[in-house]
Design a protein around this motif. Structure first.
Motif, PDB file in Angstrom:
ATOM      1  N   GLU A   2       1.032  -1.204   0.061  1.00  0.00           N
ATOM      2  CA  GLU A   2      -0.033  -0.052  -0.130  1.00  0.00           C
ATOM      3  C   GLU A   2       0.849   1.290  -0.101  1.00  0.00           C
ATOM      4  O   GLU A   2       1.729   1.393   0.824  1.00  0.00           O
ATOM      5  N   ARG A   3       0.563   2.362  -0.849  1.00  0.00           N
ATOM      6  CA  ARG A   3       1.251   3.593  -0.710  1.00  0.00           C
ATOM      7  C   ARG A   3       0.208   4.807  -0.663  1.00  0.00           C
ATOM      8  O   ARG A   3      -0.665   4.584  -1.109  1.00  0.00           O
ATOM      9  N   LEU A   4       0.930   5.888   0.070  1.00  0.00           N
ATOM     10  CA  LEU A   4       0.114   6.906  -0.115  1.00  0.00           C
ATOM     11  C   LEU A   4      -0.183   7.521  -1.323  1.00  0.00           C
ATOM     12  O   LEU A   4       0.719   8.007  -2.047  1.00  0.00           O
ATOM     13  N   LEU A   5      -1.407   7.930  -1.951  1.00  0.00           N
ATOM     14  CA  LEU A   5      -1.762   8.447  -2.922  1.00  0.00           C
ATOM     15  C   LEU A   5      -1.927   9.975  -2.954  1.00  0.00           C
ATOM     16  O   LEU A   5      -1.480  10.669  -3.784  1.00  0.00           O
ATOM     17  N   ASP A   6      -2.456  10.349  -1.637  1.00  0.00           N
ATOM     18  CA  ASP A   6      -3.047  11.742  -1.555  1.00  0.00           C
ATOM     19  C   ASP A   6      -3.390  12.124  -0.165  1.00  0.00           C
ATOM     20  O   ASP A   6      -3.558  11.142   0.605  1.00  0.00           O
ATOM     21  N   HIS A   7      -3.148  13.098   0.240  1.00  0.00           N
ATOM     22  CA  HIS A   7      -3.375  13.578   1.738  1.00  0.00           C
ATOM     23  C   HIS A   7      -4.025  15.162   1.449  1.00  0.00           C
ATOM     24  O   HIS A   7      -3.270  15.959   0.809  1.00  0.00           O
ATOM     25  N   ASP A   8      -5.171  15.178   1.854  1.00  0.00           N
ATOM     26  CA  ASP A   8      -5.547  16.572   1.812  1.00  0.00           C
ATOM     27  C   ASP A   8      -5.644  17.256   3.255  1.00  0.00           C
ATOM     28  O   ASP A   8      -6.133  16.760   4.302  1.00  0.00           O
ATOM     29  N   PRO A   9      -4.840  18.076   3.270  1.00  0.00           N
ATOM     30  CA  PRO A   9      -4.461  18.891   4.695  1.00  0.00           C
ATOM     31  C   PRO A   9      -5.763  19.624   5.295  1.00  0.00           C
ATOM     32  O   PRO A   9      -5.678  19.607   6.594  1.00  0.00           O
ATOM     33  N   HIS A  10      -6.713  19.823   4.459  1.00  0.00           N
ATOM     34  CA  HIS A  10      -7.827  20.707   5.104  1.00  0.00           C
ATOM     35  C   HIS A  10      -8.550  19.783   5.900  1.00  0.00           C
ATOM     36  O   HIS A  10      -9.413  20.099   6.919  1.00  0.00           O
ATOM     37  N   PHE A  17      -3.473   3.853  -1.837  1.00  0.00           N
ATOM     38  CA  PHE A  17      -3.808   2.718  -3.225  1.00  0.00           C
ATOM     39  C   PHE A  17      -2.915   1.581  -2.767  1.00  0.00           C
ATOM     40  O   PHE A  17      -1.727   1.691  -2.467  1.00  0.00           O
ATOM     41  N   SER A  18      -3.549   0.478  -3.364  1.00  0.00           N
ATOM     42  CA  SER A  18      -2.856  -0.845  -3.352  1.00  0.00           C
ATOM     43  C   SER A  18      -3.343  -1.605  -4.516  1.00  0.00           C
ATOM     44  O   SER A  18      -4.394  -1.597  -4.932  1.00  0.00           O
ATOM     45  N   SER A  19      -2.407  -2.654  -5.043  1.00  0.00           N
ATOM     46  CA  SER A  19      -2.588  -3.161  -6.402  1.00  0.00           C
ATOM     47  C   SER A  19      -2.385  -4.660  -5.868  1.00  0.00           C
ATOM     48  O   SER A  19      -1.366  -4.917  -5.290  1.00  0.00           O
ATOM     49  N   SER A  20      -2.802  -5.552  -6.635  1.00  0.00           N
ATOM     50  CA  SER A  20      -2.397  -6.944  -6.687  1.00  0.00           C
ATOM     51  C   SER A  20      -2.449  -7.683  -8.143  1.00  0.00           C
ATOM     52  O   SER A  20      -3.401  -7.328  -8.850  1.00  0.00           O
ATOM     53  N   SER A  21      -1.318  -8.118  -8.431  1.00  0.00           N
ATOM     54  CA  SER A  21      -1.348  -8.863  -9.777  1.00  0.00           C
ATOM     55  C   SER A  21      -2.134 -10.194  -9.539  1.00  0.00           C
ATOM     56  O   SER A  21      -2.640 -10.763 -10.637  1.00  0.00           O
ATOM     57  N   GLU A  22      -2.443 -10.847  -8.294  1.00  0.00           N
ATOM     58  CA  GLU A  22      -3.470 -11.883  -8.498  1.00  0.00           C
ATOM     59  C   GLU A  22      -5.066 -11.249  -8.748  1.00  0.00           C
ATOM     60  O   GLU A  22      -5.215 -10.178  -8.390  1.00  0.00           O
ATOM     61  N   ASP A  23      -5.950 -12.190  -8.724  1.00  0.00           N
ATOM     62  CA  ASP A  23      -7.407 -11.816  -9.079  1.00  0.00           C
ATOM     63  C   ASP A  23      -7.409 -10.869 -10.246  1.00  0.00           C
ATOM     64  O   ASP A  23      -8.299 -10.380  -9.901  1.00  0.00           O
ATOM     65  N   GLY A  24      -6.801 -11.132 -11.165  1.00  0.00           N
ATOM     66  CA  GLY A  24      -6.689 -10.399 -12.489  1.00  0.00           C
ATOM     67  C   GLY A  24      -6.472  -8.993 -12.364  1.00  0.00           C
ATOM     68  O   GLY A  24      -6.713  -8.214 -13.208  1.00  0.00           O
ATOM     69  N   THR A  26      -6.278  -6.637  -9.667  1.00  0.00           N
ATOM     70  CA  THR A  26      -7.221  -5.730  -8.915  1.00  0.00           C
ATOM     71  C   THR A  26      -6.751  -4.634  -8.248  1.00  0.00           C
ATOM     72  O   THR A  26      -5.189  -4.801  -7.862  1.00  0.00           O
ATOM     73  N   TRP A  27      -7.015  -3.623  -7.851  1.00  0.00           N
ATOM     74  CA  TRP A  27      -6.624  -2.268  -7.246  1.00  0.00           C
ATOM     75  C   TRP A  27      -7.595  -1.981  -6.349  1.00  0.00           C
ATOM     76  O   TRP A  27      -8.623  -1.883  -6.601  1.00  0.00           O
ATOM     77  N   ASN A  28      -7.265  -1.093  -5.386  1.00  0.00           N
ATOM     78  CA  ASN A  28      -7.826  -0.842  -4.245  1.00  0.00           C
ATOM     79  C   ASN A  28      -7.570   0.560  -3.875  1.00  0.00           C
ATOM     80  O   ASN A  28      -6.660   0.972  -3.816  1.00  0.00           O
ATOM     81  N   LEU A  29      -8.561   1.564  -3.307  1.00  0.00           N
ATOM     82  CA  LEU A  29      -8.408   2.608  -2.741  1.00  0.00           C
ATOM     83  C   LEU A  29      -8.988   2.674  -1.226  1.00  0.00           C
ATOM     84  O   LEU A  29     -10.024   1.959  -1.097  1.00  0.00           O
ATOM     85  N   ARG A  30      -8.325   3.350  -0.294  1.00  0.00           N
ATOM     86  CA  ARG A  30      -8.688   3.091   1.060  1.00  0.00           C
ATOM     87  C   ARG A  30      -8.569   4.410   1.698  1.00  0.00           C
ATOM     88  O   ARG A  30      -7.598   5.220   1.246  1.00  0.00           O
ATOM     89  N   TYR A  31      -9.467   4.952   2.277  1.00  0.00           N
ATOM     90  CA  TYR A  31      -9.569   6.241   2.653  1.00  0.00           C
ATOM     91  C   TYR A  31      -9.424   6.249   4.455  1.00  0.00           C
ATOM     92  O   TYR A  31     -10.022   5.597   5.033  1.00  0.00           O
ATOM     93  N   GLU A  32      -8.663   7.291   4.770  1.00  0.00           N
ATOM     94  CA  GLU A  32      -8.425   7.125   6.373  1.00  0.00           C
ATOM     95  C   GLU A  32      -8.416   8.683   6.703  1.00  0.00           C
ATOM     96  O   GLU A  32      -7.935   9.518   6.021  1.00  0.00           O
ATOM     97  N   GLN A  33      -9.360   8.884   8.029  1.00  0.00           N
ATOM     98  CA  GLN A  33      -9.151  10.301   8.401  1.00  0.00           C
ATOM     99  C   GLN A  33      -9.492  10.074   9.956  1.00  0.00           C
ATOM    100  O   GLN A  33     -10.140   9.126  10.465  1.00  0.00           O
ATOM    101  N   ASP A  34      -8.739  10.984  10.712  1.00  0.00           N
ATOM    102  CA  ASP A  34      -8.647  10.913  11.999  1.00  0.00           C
ATOM    103  C   ASP A  34     -10.075  11.943  12.474  1.00  0.00           C
ATOM    104  O   ASP A  34      -9.952  12.953  12.212  1.00  0.00           O
ATOM    105  N   THR A  35     -10.929  11.300  12.800  1.00  0.00           N
ATOM    106  CA  THR A  35     -12.229  11.810  12.765  1.00  0.00           C
ATOM    107  C   THR A  35     -12.615  12.155  14.233  1.00  0.00           C
ATOM    108  O   THR A  35     -13.612  13.098  14.694  1.00  0.00           O
ATOM    109  N   SER A  36     -11.703  12.230  15.521  1.00  0.00           N
ATOM    110  CA  SER A  36     -11.926  12.482  16.796  1.00  0.00           C
ATOM    111  C   SER A  36     -11.815  13.613  17.121  1.00  0.00           C
ATOM    112  O   SER A  36     -12.943  14.174  17.933  1.00  0.00           O
TER     113      SER A  36
END
Length: 109
Positions: A2-10, A17-24, A26-36
């Protein structure tokens, strides 16, 4: 890997972003935010109460990652005027009470 694709400072949202040569290849996006910080503000506002005589009431603070969850899980786009009933329904749902700033129901779903 997995690698950091973007960070919105606001908003503090990080897009991973992550990808896999397995399963044809595939690639995935994961979003993360400190909501506290947002949720802490909501709790403080709930404790303060509100003036019921006001013409307009602040209903909620919704973190960006929750808006993304709503779109993915419920098909509701928080900023789409055509989805107003869905936003009201979700904000009145006990599962999302932590987003509320005040204790009143929005009604009319």
């Amino acid at each position: 890997m997995e690698r950091l694709l973007d960070h919105d400072p606001h908003t503090g949202v990080k897009t991973w972003f992550s990808s896999s040569s397995e399963d044809g290849g595939t690639w995935n996006l994961r979003y993360e935010q400190d909501t506290s910080p947002i949720l802490d503000q909501n709790k403080k506002a709930q404790a303060r109460g509100f003036d019921k005589r006001s013409e307009m009431w602040h209903a909620a603070r919704i973190p960006t990652v929750v808006m993304l969850e709503w779109k993915h899980r419920h098909g509701v786009e928080a900023w789409n005027p055509n989805h107003k009933a869905g936003v009201r329904r979700l904000l009145d749902d006990p599962e999302y009470r932590y987003l509320r700033v005040q204790h009143f129901m929005l009604g009319k779903h």
